[in-house]
Design an enzyme around this catalytic site. Structure first.
Site, PDB file in Angstrom:
ATOM      1  N   ARG A   1       0.858  -1.189   0.000  1.00  0.00           N
ATOM      2  CA  ARG A   1       0.000   0.000   0.000  1.00  0.00           C
ATOM      3  C   ARG A   1       0.889   1.232   0.000  1.00  0.00           C
ATOM      4  NH1 ARG A   1       1.765   1.874   3.972  1.00  0.00           N
ATOM      5  NH2 ARG A   1       0.554   3.738   3.592  1.00  0.00           N
ATOM      6  N   GLY A   2       0.228   2.412  -0.135  1.00  0.00           N
ATOM      7  CA  GLY A   2       0.992   3.636  -0.286  1.00  0.00           C
ATOM      8  C   GLY A   2       1.224   3.837  -1.776  1.00  0.00           C
ATOM      9  N   ALA A   3       0.923   5.063  -2.255  1.00  0.00           N
ATOM     10  CA  ALA A   3       0.872   5.286  -3.705  1.00  0.00           C
ATOM     11  C   ALA A   3       2.145   4.846  -4.453  1.00  0.00           C
ATOM     12  CB  ALA A   3       0.541   6.750  -3.980  1.00  0.00           C
TER      13      ALA A   3
ATOM     14  N   ARG B   1      -6.892  -0.734  -7.576  1.00  0.00           N
ATOM     15  CA  ARG B   1      -7.228   0.363  -6.647  1.00  0.00           C
ATOM     16  C   ARG B   1      -7.313   1.639  -7.466  1.00  0.00           C
ATOM     17  NH1 ARG B   1      -4.298   1.136  -0.997  1.00  0.00           N
ATOM     18  NH2 ARG B   1      -6.323   2.014  -0.419  1.00  0.00           N
TER      19      ARG B   1
ATOM     20  N   GLN C   1      -2.817   2.627   9.754  1.00  0.00           N
ATOM     21  CA  GLN C   1      -1.496   2.758   9.126  1.00  0.00           C
ATOM     22  C   GLN C   1      -0.578   3.665   9.953  1.00  0.00           C
ATOM     23  OE1 GLN C   1      -4.406   2.910   7.532  1.00  0.00           O
ATOM     24  NE2 GLN C   1      -4.270   2.327   5.390  1.00  0.00           N
TER      25      GLN C   1
ATOM     26  N   ASP D   1      -2.032  10.574  -2.506  1.00  0.00           N
ATOM     27  CA  ASP D   1      -2.292   9.489  -3.460  1.00  0.00           C
ATOM     28  C   ASP D   1      -2.446  10.014  -4.878  1.00  0.00           C
ATOM     29  OD1 ASP D   1      -3.150   8.266  -0.751  1.00  0.00           O
ATOM     30  OD2 ASP D   1      -2.807   6.618  -2.151  1.00  0.00           O
TER      31      ASP D   1
ATOM     32  N   ASN E   1      -5.758  12.173  -0.354  1.00  0.00           N
ATOM     33  CA  ASN E   1      -4.912  11.373   0.550  1.00  0.00           C
ATOM     34  C   ASN E   1      -5.832  10.633   1.512  1.00  0.00           C
ATOM     35  OD1 ASN E   1      -2.250  10.544   1.443  1.00  0.00           O
ATOM     36  ND2 ASN E   1      -2.623  11.733   3.289  1.00  0.00           N
ATOM     37  N   LYS E   2      -5.239   9.817   2.368  1.00  0.00           N
ATOM     38  CA  LYS E   2      -5.985   8.976   3.307  1.00  0.00           C
ATOM     39  C   LYS E   2      -7.099   9.751   3.999  1.00  0.00           C
ATOM     40  CE  LYS E   2      -5.678   5.501   3.927  1.00  0.00           C
ATOM     41  NZ  LYS E   2      -6.577   4.557   3.211  1.00  0.00           N
TER      42      LYS E   2
HETATM   43  O1  MRU Z   1      -4.806   3.070   1.759  1.00  0.00           O
HETATM   44  P1  MRU Z   1      -3.342   3.325   1.785  1.00  0.00           P
HETATM   45  O2  MRU Z   1      -2.677   2.825   3.025  1.00  0.00           O
HETATM   46  O3  MRU Z   1      -2.662   2.843   0.527  1.00  0.00           O
HETATM   47  O4  MRU Z   1      -3.209   4.903   1.800  1.00  0.00           O
HETATM   48  C1  MRU Z   1      -1.933   5.480   1.760  1.00  0.00           C
HETATM   49  C2  MRU Z   1      -1.933   6.953   1.877  1.00  0.00           C
HETATM   50  O5  MRU Z   1      -2.959   7.592   1.924  1.00  0.00           O
HETATM   51  C3  MRU Z   1      -0.587   7.626   1.851  1.00  0.00           C
HETATM   52  O6  MRU Z   1      -0.616   8.805   2.585  1.00  0.00           O
HETATM   53  C4  MRU Z   1      -0.227   7.972   0.395  1.00  0.00           C
HETATM   54  O7  MRU Z   1      -0.358   6.866  -0.438  1.00  0.00           O
HETATM   55  C5  MRU Z   1       1.131   8.505   0.287  1.00  0.00           C
HETATM   56  S1  MRU Z   1       2.371   7.282   0.417  1.00  0.00           S
HETATM   57  C6  MRU Z   1       3.884   7.969   0.180  1.00  0.00           C
END
Ligand code: MRU
Length: 344
Positions: A49-51, A91, A192, A233, A243-244
């Site tokens: 996970r994470g962009a 996703r 997270q 993201d 973002n999250k």
């Molecule tokens: O659902 P996730 O855990 O993939 O969400 C991740 C985020 O929102 C992060 O802040 C974002 O991807 C930036 S990662 C460098």
């Protein structure tokens, strides 16, 4: 010491190794994917996970998927198209996923062989490591001794293949000897912040306090937060940030209290095709993630739930964007175009 977030083992007959983040911090398990269904499942259930990390994994996913489809007799071009379509759908919000898939697909159109796909995926991976360091360098000077900096979700080593984005700024400031404290929003529903961000910072010796998401505004009112830095993201051409979920509320509280908020992201997280945040798709996830805490039910039987995984923070709530190419402040369409889109 954590295993690498994303890794390719071997050559074109190799496999994609992903650290299963759903089990952290209790347990380290490395998943080995030789089939596309496994890669997609890991992306969907947030094992990776994470962009930027999703982008790197999807790049290697193209190699896995094309190899598998060709073994069933498909030609290279249709194997690429089919794999790309399946990965795209895994996703929707993090633009790095489709960016990486397009990049590998384009390379395969120019050089229709598996070796070329793997070389492109490896380039994306290597570049990500370098971009994270550059983000850290561009943001480190924002952090001064004694600061208390809030972050939301995890934008660190577990969200990229390098030092992260928001957390790269903390790691760089720490390397430069700066003394500061991080407040990590726990980041309901999947934690997270408390599971991953706190783990990474504690491992590095950076002081970190986990807070309930709903504590952030009150701590700002008490003068206990000096700055906010999060990841992203997807960033629209006008600077609106997806973002999250919870990032938007943090931005509103920060604005109300005159606290600067920065978003850190590489150029690959900017989407020129999205004129504003309204053009960014927001992923809705399984309501069960909200109704349960791990395996423990936390809602009354019969209650439903809404579970948007991301939200939109308007550009006007941000003091700046920390990119691998430099700092964008103020956040305007013109500044973004000049720094990020000039070569597209
Ligand atoms: O659902 P996730 O855990 O993939 O969400 C991740 C985020 O929102 C992060 O802040 C974002 O991807 C930036 S990662 C460098």
């Amino acid at each position: 010491m954590l295993a690498p977030t994303v890794e390719w083992q071997g050559e074109t007959d190799g496999y994609l190794a992903l650290l299963d983040q759903t089990l952290l911090p209790e347990k380290q398990l490395v998943l080995e994917h030789r089939e596309l269904a496994g890669v997609i499942d890991s992306i969907k259930r947030l094992a990776v996970r994470g962009a930027p990390a999703i982008g790197v994994a999807a790049g290697y996913g193209m190699v896995v998927g094309v190899r598998e489809a060709m073994a069933t007799g498909q030609d290279f071009a249709s194997a690429m198209d089919g794999t790309a379509t399946l990965l795209h759908a895994a996703r929707p919000t993090a633009v790095n996923l489709s960016w990486a898939v397009h990049r590998v697909h384009d390379r395969g159109r120019r050089e229709p062989k598996l070796e070329a796909l793997l070389a492109e995926a490896r380039d994306i991976h290597k570049e990500d490591v370098a971009l994270c360091l550059q983000i850290g360098e561009h943001g480190a000077s924002l952090i001064r001794d004694g600061m208390r900096v809030l972050t939301h979700c995890n934008a660190g080593r577990l969200a990229t293949s390098g030092d992260g984005t928001a957390l790269a700024v903390f790691f760089a400031a720490h390397r430069q000897g700066r003394k500061f404290r991080v407040l990590a929003d726990e980041t309901r529903p999947l934690l997270q912040g408390s599971r991953l961000t706190a783990l990474e910072l504690a491992e590095e010796g950076i002081p970190v306090d986990v807070i309930a998401d709903s504590a952030a505004a009150g701590l700002m009112a008490r003068g206990e937060i000096d700055m906010v830095i999060t990841g992203a993201d997807r960033i629209a051409a006008n600077g609106d940030v997806a973002n999250k979920v919870g990032t938007y509320s943090v931005s509103l509280a920060a604005k109300a209290h005159g606290i600067p908020m920065y978003v850190a992201a590489p150029a690959s997280t900017f989407d020129q095709a999205a004129a504003s945040g309204k053009d960014i798709p927001i992923e809705d996830r399984d309501p069960d993630e909200v109704l349960n805490f791990g395996n423990q039910p936390v809602a009354a039987p019969g209650a439903g739930a809404k579970n948007p995984a991301f939200d939109l923070t308007p550009a006007e709530n941000l003091a700046g964007l920390i990119t691998d190419r430099g700092l964008i402040s103020p956040v305007t369409r013109e500044e973004i175009k000049a720094l990020v889109f000039q070569d597209r």
